[in-house]
Design a protein around this motif. Structure first.
Motif, PDB file in Angstrom:
ATOM      1  N   TYR A  72      17.355  -1.902  -5.647  1.00 19.40           N
ATOM      2  CA  TYR A  72      16.357  -2.322  -6.638  1.00 19.40           C
ATOM      3  C   TYR A  72      15.049  -1.599  -6.414  1.00 19.40           C
ATOM      4  O   TYR A  72      14.710  -1.179  -5.314  1.00 19.40           O
ATOM      5  N   ILE A  73      14.327  -1.487  -7.492  1.00 22.39           N
ATOM      6  CA  ILE A  73      12.958  -0.994  -7.356  1.00 22.39           C
ATOM      7  C   ILE A  73      12.130  -2.151  -6.825  1.00 22.39           C
ATOM      8  O   ILE A  73      11.955  -3.154  -7.508  1.00 22.39           O
ATOM      9  N   ILE A  74      11.671  -2.003  -5.609  1.00 25.31           N
ATOM     10  CA  ILE A  74      10.877  -3.080  -5.029  1.00 25.31           C
ATOM     11  C   ILE A  74       9.495  -3.058  -5.673  1.00 25.31           C
ATOM     12  O   ILE A  74       8.826  -2.012  -5.665  1.00 25.31           O
ATOM     13  N   PRO A  75       9.067  -4.161  -6.224  1.00 25.57           N
ATOM     14  CA  PRO A  75       7.732  -4.161  -6.849  1.00 25.57           C
ATOM     15  C   PRO A  75       6.692  -3.688  -5.850  1.00 25.57           C
ATOM     16  O   PRO A  75       6.694  -4.151  -4.706  1.00 25.57           O
ATOM     17  N   PRO A  76       5.847  -2.752  -6.239  1.00 27.24           N
ATOM     18  CA  PRO A  76       4.873  -2.210  -5.287  1.00 27.24           C
ATOM     19  C   PRO A  76       3.875  -3.266  -4.846  1.00 27.24           C
ATOM     20  O   PRO A  76       3.495  -4.134  -5.626  1.00 27.24           O
ATOM     21  N   ALA A  77       3.517  -3.176  -3.581  1.00 25.38           N
ATOM     22  CA  ALA A  77       2.566  -4.143  -3.039  1.00 25.38           C
ATOM     23  C   ALA A  77       1.185  -3.913  -3.646  1.00 25.38           C
ATOM     24  O   ALA A  77       0.838  -2.782  -3.979  1.00 25.38           O
ATOM     25  N   PRO A  78       0.448  -4.984  -3.803  1.00 24.16           N
ATOM     26  CA  PRO A  78      -0.896  -4.812  -4.350  1.00 24.16           C
ATOM     27  C   PRO A  78      -1.778  -4.035  -3.379  1.00 24.16           C
ATOM     28  O   PRO A  78      -1.600  -4.171  -2.166  1.00 24.16           O
ATOM     29  N   PRO A  79      -2.688  -3.220  -3.893  1.00 25.25           N
ATOM     30  CA  PRO A  79      -3.562  -2.458  -2.994  1.00 25.25           C
ATOM     31  C   PRO A  79      -4.597  -3.363  -2.340  1.00 25.25           C
ATOM     32  O   PRO A  79      -4.924  -4.422  -2.861  1.00 25.25           O
ATOM     33  N   LYS A  80      -5.047  -2.915  -1.219  1.00 26.70           N
ATOM     34  CA  LYS A  80      -6.053  -3.687  -0.496  1.00 26.70           C
ATOM     35  C   LYS A  80      -7.352  -3.711  -1.302  1.00 26.70           C
ATOM     36  O   LYS A  80      -7.777  -2.693  -1.824  1.00 26.70           O
ATOM     37  N   PRO A  81      -7.911  -4.892  -1.392  1.00 31.35           N
ATOM     38  CA  PRO A  81      -9.156  -4.956  -2.175  1.00 31.35           C
ATOM     39  C   PRO A  81     -10.242  -4.107  -1.536  1.00 31.35           C
ATOM     40  O   PRO A  81     -10.351  -4.055  -0.309  1.00 31.35           O
ATOM     41  N   ASP A  82     -11.013  -3.456  -2.381  1.00 29.55           N
ATOM     42  CA  ASP A  82     -12.030  -2.553  -1.867  1.00 29.55           C
ATOM     43  C   ASP A  82     -13.412  -3.081  -2.240  1.00 29.55           C
ATOM     44  O   ASP A  82     -13.889  -2.896  -3.344  1.00 29.55           O
ATOM     45  N   PHE A  83     -13.991  -3.735  -1.275  1.00 27.41           N
ATOM     46  CA  PHE A  83     -15.332  -4.258  -1.534  1.00 27.41           C
ATOM     47  C   PHE A  83     -16.395  -3.433  -0.810  1.00 27.41           C
ATOM     48  O   PHE A  83     -17.529  -3.849  -0.686  1.00 27.41           O
ATOM     49  N   SER A 340      23.200  -0.831  -9.548  1.00 29.45           N
ATOM     50  CA  SER A 340      21.967  -1.566  -9.840  1.00 29.45           C
ATOM     51  C   SER A 340      20.820  -0.596 -10.127  1.00 29.45           C
ATOM     52  O   SER A 340      19.953  -0.876 -10.941  1.00 29.45           O
ATOM     53  N   ALA A 341      20.860   0.572  -9.449  1.00 32.23           N
ATOM     54  CA  ALA A 341      19.760   1.519  -9.629  1.00 32.23           C
ATOM     55  C   ALA A 341      19.701   2.007 -11.064  1.00 32.23           C
ATOM     56  O   ALA A 341      18.615   2.178 -11.635  1.00 32.23           O
ATOM     57  N   LYS A 342      20.850   2.216 -11.658  1.00 32.47           N
ATOM     58  CA  LYS A 342      20.867   2.700 -13.030  1.00 32.47           C
ATOM     59  C   LYS A 342      20.136   1.707 -13.939  1.00 32.47           C
ATOM     60  O   LYS A 342      19.242   2.073 -14.706  1.00 32.47           O
ATOM     61  N   GLN A 343      20.531   0.454 -13.789  1.00 35.81           N
ATOM     62  CA  GLN A 343      19.893  -0.570 -14.604  1.00 35.81           C
ATOM     63  C   GLN A 343      18.404  -0.659 -14.295  1.00 35.81           C
ATOM     64  O   GLN A 343      17.563  -0.756 -15.195  1.00 35.81           O
TER      65      GLN A 343
END
Lengths: 389, 713
Positions: A72-83, A340-343
């Protein structure tokens, strides 16, 4: 709305998700449960937990490391907040408090607050998107870790990676990318995947480029808006100097600039939200898709190697059984991933097109709205100024 | 799941992202997020509005901004509206009823008095100077001037003409008036009738006149130079004035105080009469402006206790009364169109220079033809400025400063071939030079200067020397400037005139703010250029992305987006150059001009210093005389007495000079203010229009793009 950012497709799925998670009588969810899911159902209808950014990363990594999800395409992790920028400015504000006039100070504070709020909203959105993607995924949403993440109301006590682990990660990445090159060099038997591979390689690079460029464009747009802001306040001070006609004129122009700069800033912010974030998201998502292809390519290479090993074993008539099992395992793994990758890749494309469509339409609409607002302002201001003379 | 709360705890370590995930029954659509409290935020309620957060913050600021402005705008309006009414109604009715009341009429409206004087005088100055040495026939003057001179004021004739007209009066009036229709004579006689009253007025205010009496017979040197230059002008000016004269003569016979113009007439007439009077008694001309000033000074305090409002109203009133004049004045301005075109590189290497084509289009008769063109190089422009400031700056005239020399920019032009930055430099300089020349010719007295005319007309100019930045002369100039600065610091002038006191402050503040503003606009220009460059790069990148996208519709939309961004890049570029040429350059000009205004104030201060020095000297001489008296040394007493009279004369002369320069500076500054207001108005409106255009284009581009985006399937 939570999923506003990434296409209407998500929205629907997410609301579905909500129903599934929340409603006992939600048809989809129940059917899932009925099908004999071993996952524990949520204990409550409504619950909330506090999670840190690191915990999101942990969740993501747990997906990546799970062999089950290799296809599966693993949903990308959110980027670290940049304050950082905000923090820097806050510091500057604190230092410069004495040297600034009251107006400048309040103005800068407002600027900072607005900026802070924008980053904050963005960060929240990114984290939401991640969870929504996971929740919308037919397989990943049943992940145990995910449920723990959502339900366990204690600290997950995940810690950030220490230096050693980071170094390991780095080497792993180097190896992986070297391997990736090797694997990518292997001609794929399946035209679909061959095409996807070349496409994703190119697409990823270009989206990376576009995302960087859009960031720069938006940054300079923001600085221009800041300049207009400062011009407005200087004009204002100039206008309050005296009470001549010219000063009244300055005041009016300052008022106009104050409004236009707000619009300009909004234009920049909306471009950021609709364009840059979209590109950034697809930068990560295409990386995830690339990773999927890598895993498949790896499996393919393993399968081919196993085939060769089996041939060899047969020729030597030695360890045939073992080689056969390995070959079987590899074949299964490869086929499972391929299937699964095709789908997944087809879904990825649909999602992408939908998201681009939504965001581009919204971008154009917002640009139009702002430009029209600006035009309106300029028109009325010019009317007043010309009427004066 | 839908309620996500982020509570970054912002202490010193800034951010700890906490996510509160909460699954709700039906909260799907109505997800709420409450942002974290901002550090130090005193207005927590602002943060509640999370969706429109940016607005929440700025919204308050807007309302804050808005509220003071109406307050500050109202009072000026009053000032603006009321005085003119006075000006118009009072004198008018008074004149109509009884000529005697002219003086009275003048008192209630000091602003108008001052206003008109200030604006119309600078040339009276000259013309008086002019006429006085040639007072061979004072009688005809006396007879005719009352008619002509006041009339020119009445009609609000631009000073340029008036000056000319006046000169003509001196020479040609007697025959002219005799040949003129009887109506003119009637007018003249009626005027004369009115004049008597004015003369009486003059006598009613004897102290002022008396103070003027001890007039040195020898006018100051600079006066002579002016006279000379003006005399030179004369032959060419002849035709125009006669026309004017005729017109005036025709309009004059109409019921004497013709409405509208009468307000200025009272003042004009009044001051002129004084001049006449002084001329008749073979006083030298210089005192006329002074008379005016004395009158003004006498009138001003009595009318308005707080001097500040007077100052502001006086500065405003002229702009109002001059509204009428402006029509003619602007007409006048259109008579002289100067444009600088075709910058051209002449020569090679370091000796290369840019030559500009200076084309003039005019109907002014002082020029030989209607259109003419000359080629000038940058140092010629500087040379012109040098000449003008040498001649006129000590009189308190505001000489428009030319653009600065830029060794770097010019070197680039000299060395570089076809570089966009050097092309921009040349264009910038061309535009700056054009504005500079236009400012010079729009100055009524500078236009009269033979050097200006020569500059515009003469085929070949002697090469301007001493304008090179790195020459010996340049060094000397720097040295002079330094000593000036030092002496300026040492002069401690206790300012008597509230108007000047405030104005000097204002000018300094304004300059400071304009500088700040200029820096910001420059930074806007740079950022806009940067934005344009980045947009171009982004456009290319999007085009690439589009080409690799495998969904046809999306690919198409992306390449369309690339095109849109490309156009927007052009737009930003244009806007950046508009920012620069219409806004930034305007500010740069006015920063320079404000510097020149300060120069005027310095000249005035110098004159004051001279006067004070003379005063001190006189004091010393008197003390010496007293000592001599006491020591009983009659032989040296006579010499001391002579010295005292000499220094007394000097003191009066310097005082007069100071007052004259004060009057001129004041007039110049008011003229400058008016021109500034007009310039800013015009340029900023132009600038806003360019912004408007940009937005219109933007709308067009995005409008075209929207269906493309919607077509993605």
């Amino acid at each position: 709305m939570l999923v506003d950012r990434l296409g209407s497709g998500y929205k629907e799925r997410f609301s579905l998700f909500n129903e599934q998670e929340g409603l006992d009588d939600g048809p989809d969810f129940l059917s899932e449960e009925d099908r004999g899911s071993t996952l524990p159902n949520f204990k409550q209808n409504e619950f909330s937990v506090v999670r840190q950014h690191e915990e999101f990363i942990w969740l993501h990594d747990s997906f990546v490391e799970n062999e089950e999800y290799a296809g599966y395409i693993i949903p990308p992790a959110p980027p670290k907040p940049d304050f950082d920028a905000s923090r820097e400015k806050l510091q500057k504000l604190g230092e410069g408090e004495g040297s600034m006039t009251k107006e400048e100070f309040t103005k800068m504070k407002q600027e900072l607050e607005a900026e802070y709020l924008a980053i904050f909203k963005k960060t929240v959105a990114m984290h939401e998107v991640f969870l929504c993607r996971v929740a919308a995924h037919p397989v990943l949403r049943k992940d145990l870790n995910f449920h723990v993440f959502l339900e366990y109301n204690q600290d997950l006590s995940v810690r950030g990676k220490n230096k050693k682990e980071k170094l390991e990660d780095f080497f792993k990445n180097v190896v992986k990318s070297a391997d990736g090159v090797l694997v990518a060099g292997v001609k794929d038997v399946d035209d679909f995947f061959e095409h996807e591979k070349t496409f994703l390689l190119e697409y990823h690079n270009r989206v990376k480029d576009a995302s960087a460029k859009s960031d720069r464009m938006i940054r300079s747009h923001k600085s221009a808006a800041d300049d207009i802001n400062r011009i407005a306040s200087t004009l204002y001070t100039l206008g309050t100097q005296d009470s001549t006609d010219l000063c009244k004129f300055f005041l009016k122009v300052s008022e106009l600039f104050e409004k236009t700069r707000k619009i300009e800033a909004r234009v920049a912010a909306d471009e950021d939200l609709k364009l840059a974030d979209l590109l950034k998201y697809y930068l990560r998502e295409s990386q995830a898709a690339k990773d999927l292809l890598y895993r498949r390519g790896r499996a393919l290479v393993d399968y081919e190697n196993a085939n060769k090993a089996l041939d060899k074993a047969r020729a030597k008539n030695k360890d045939v059984l073992q080689a056969e099992t390995t070959q079987q395992v590899c074949c299964q793994k490869f086929e499972k991933i391929s299937e699964s990758a095709k789908q997944e890749l087809i879904d990825f494309k649909t999602r992408r097109v939908a998201a681009f469509r939504k965001n581009l339409v919204e971008l154009a609409e917002l640009e139009l709205k702002h430009a029209k607002g600006n035009l309106q302002l300029l028109h009325s201001c010019l009317g007043v100024l010309k009427g004066d003379t | 799941m839908s309620l996500c709360h982020f509570y970054p705890s912002l202490v010193i370590k800034f951010f700890r992202v906490c996510v509160c995930v909460c699954v709700e029954l039906k909260m799907a659509a109505s997800s709420e997020r409450s942002p974290p409290p901002f550090p130090d935020s005193e207005e927590p309620e602002l943060l509640e509005d999370s969706d429109e957060g940016a607005d929440a913050f700025t919204g308050t600021s807007i309302s804050e901004m808005d509220s003071p402005s109406p307050d500050s705008t109202r009072p000026p309006k009053d000032i603006f509206n009321e005085p003119p009414e006075d000006i118009f109604s009072d004198p008018l009715s008074n004149i109509n009823s009884e000529p005697q009341k002219k003086v009275d009429a003048k008192i209630p409206s000091p602003s108008s008095d001052e206003a008109v004087d200030l604006f119309s005088d600078p040339l009276d100055d000259d013309s008086e100077v002019m006429s006085s040495p040639e007072v061979q026939n004072p009688m005809p003057d006396l007879l005719n001037e009352p008619v002509e001179a006041p009339k020119s004021d009445v009609l609000g004739e631009p000073p340029v003409h008036r000056d000319a007209a006046r000169q003509q009066d001196v020479f040609e009036d007697p025959p002219k008036s005799s040949s003129k229709s009887s109506s003119v004579k009637k007018a003249a006689s009626s005027e004369m009738f009115g004049d008597d009253d004015d003369d009486e007025d003059l006598f009613k205010e004897p102290p002022k006149v008396v103070t003027k009496k001890p007039q040195p017979s020898g006018p100051p040197v600079d006066v002579f130079t002016e006279v000379k230059s003006d005399v030179k002008v004369k032959p060419q000016v002849k035709d125009d004035p006669t026309d004017l004269f005729a017109e005036e003569a025709l309009t004059a016979p109409a019921p004497k105080p013709s409405a509208g113009s009468s307000s200025s007439r009272t003042n004009g007439v009044h001051s002129e009469e004084q001049d006449l009077f002084s001329e008749a008694t073979v006083e030298l001309s210089l005192d006329s402006p002074r008379n005016d000033r004395k009158n003004k000074d006498a009138v001003k305090p009595s009318v308005s206790a707080p001097a500040a409002p007077v100052a502001s109203s006086s500065s405003k009133a002229p702009s109002k009364t001059l509204k009428e004049l402006e029509e003619e004045e602007s007409e006048d301005k259109f008579d002289l169109n100067i444009s600088i075109t075709n910058p051209e590189k002449v020569g090679d290497g370091m000796n290369a220079y840019m030559a500009y084509k200076v084309s003039t289009q005019t109907s002014l008769t002082m020029f030989r033809s209607k259109t003419f063109t000359v080629r000038r190089r940058f140092s010629d422009f500087l040379g012109l400025f040098e000449k003008l400031s040498e001649k006129h700056s000590q009189n308190g005239y505001l000489i428009p400063p030319p653009p600065e020399k830029s060794i770097l920019g010019m070197t680039k032009v000299k060395v570089g071939k076809e570089d966009p930055s050097s092309a921009e430099f040349v264009e910038r300089r061309r535009a700056a030079l054009e504005r500079y020349l236009q400012r010079v010719v729009s100055h009524p007295s500078l236009l009269q200067d033979p050097d200006v005319r020569e500059f515009l007309e003469k085929e070949e100019l002697p090469r301007a020397v001493s304008t090179q930045a790195l020459s010996g002369a340049g060094f000397l100039k720097m040295l002079n400037k330094a000593t000036d600065a030092v002496s300026k610091m040492t002069i401690k002038m206790n300012e008597q005139d509230v108007w000047f006191d405030e104005k000097i402050q204002d000018v300094e503040n304004e300059e400071q703010h304009l500088r700040k503003l200029h820096v910001m606009v420059e930074s806007l220009v740079n950022h806009r250029k940067e934005l344009s460059g980045n947009t171009a790069v982004f456009a290319k990148s999007v085009a690439m992305l589009g080409s690799s996208e495998d969904n046809t519709a999306l690919s198409r939309a992306l390449s369309q987006l690339a095109e849109v961004e490309d156009r927007i890049e052009q737009l930003h570029q244009e806007q950046a150059s508009n920012d620069f040429f219409t806004f930034s350059e305007l500010l740069a000009d006015y920063i320079r001009l404000l510097g020149a205004v300060r120069g005027c104030f310095d000249q005035r201060m110098k004159a004051w210093q001279r006067w004070q020095d003379a005063e001190n000297m006189l004091q010393k001489k008197r003390e010496a005389e007293a000592k001599l008296l006491w020591a009983n040394k009659p032989d040296k007493l006579q010499q001391a007495k002579d010295e005292i009279t000499e220094w007394e004369a000097k003191v009066t002369q310097y005082e007069r000079e100071f007052e004259r320069i004060s009057a001129t500076v004041r007039k110049e500054v008011i003229r400058f203010d008016k021109e500034k207001a007009r310039d800013f108005n015009r340029q900023v409106i132009k600038y806003l229009e360019s912004l408007l255009h940009s937005q219109q284009q933007l709308i067009k581009y995005w409008d075209a793009f929207l269906p493309e985006a919607k077509a993605i399937v």
